[in-house]
Write an enzyme that holds these catalytic residues in place. Sequence first.
Site, PDB file in Angstrom:
ATOM      1  CD  GLU A  63       4.734  13.707 -14.673  1.00  0.00           C
ATOM      2  OE1 GLU A  63       4.345  14.873 -15.179  1.00  0.00           O
ATOM      3  OE2 GLU A  63       5.842  13.596 -14.432  1.00  0.00           O
ATOM      4  N   GLY A  84       1.604  19.079 -15.025  1.00  0.00           N
ATOM      5  CA  GLY A  84       2.616  18.693 -14.054  1.00  0.00           C
ATOM      6  C   GLY A  84       3.578  19.627 -14.067  1.00  0.00           C
ATOM      7  NE  ARG A  93      10.111  -2.678   1.122  1.00  0.00           N
ATOM      8  CZ  ARG A  93      10.848  -3.437   2.057  1.00  0.00           C
ATOM      9  NH1 ARG A  93      11.556  -4.417   2.170  1.00  0.00           N
ATOM     10  NH2 ARG A  93      10.476  -2.866   3.227  1.00  0.00           N
TER      11      ARG A  93
END
Length: 148
Positions: A63, A84, A93
């Site tokens: 972000e 946002g 992973r």
Amino acid sequence: MIWKHEAEPEGLNTLSKNTMVAHLGIEFTDVGKDYLEATMPVDAGTVQPFGILHGGASVALAETLGSVAATLCIEDRSRYAAVGIEVNASHLRSVPRGRYVTGRATPARIGGRIQVWDIDIRDPDGRLVCKSRLTMAVIERASQGDSD
């Protein structure tokens, strides 16, 4: 080049002082013609109790990269801001404490009102750790005294 404003890692890091970005150890490292990169340590501030990178820290890195990139693509930052509205992340992973990760934000779409950014986060060996997408709305800044 997609950027409407010049930016260098040093200046972006200066703006991040005394914020969550600095607290997590995120450092901007490269501004390319169509991408923005930053690193983040995998340390006490970014791991979960099992000693591996916390998914929330990856999302914070994603972000951060997408938000800064979106802001750099706004022509008139005194009138408009990027905020946002949606972020998602696939954690692919684990990364153990003592390493670092590097995120790279690239645009999927830069529109006048909506921007979508793809953020890939990789370990030092170049392996994909997290794939994220951030959707940003470009909104008009509220005038002084305006409130909802």
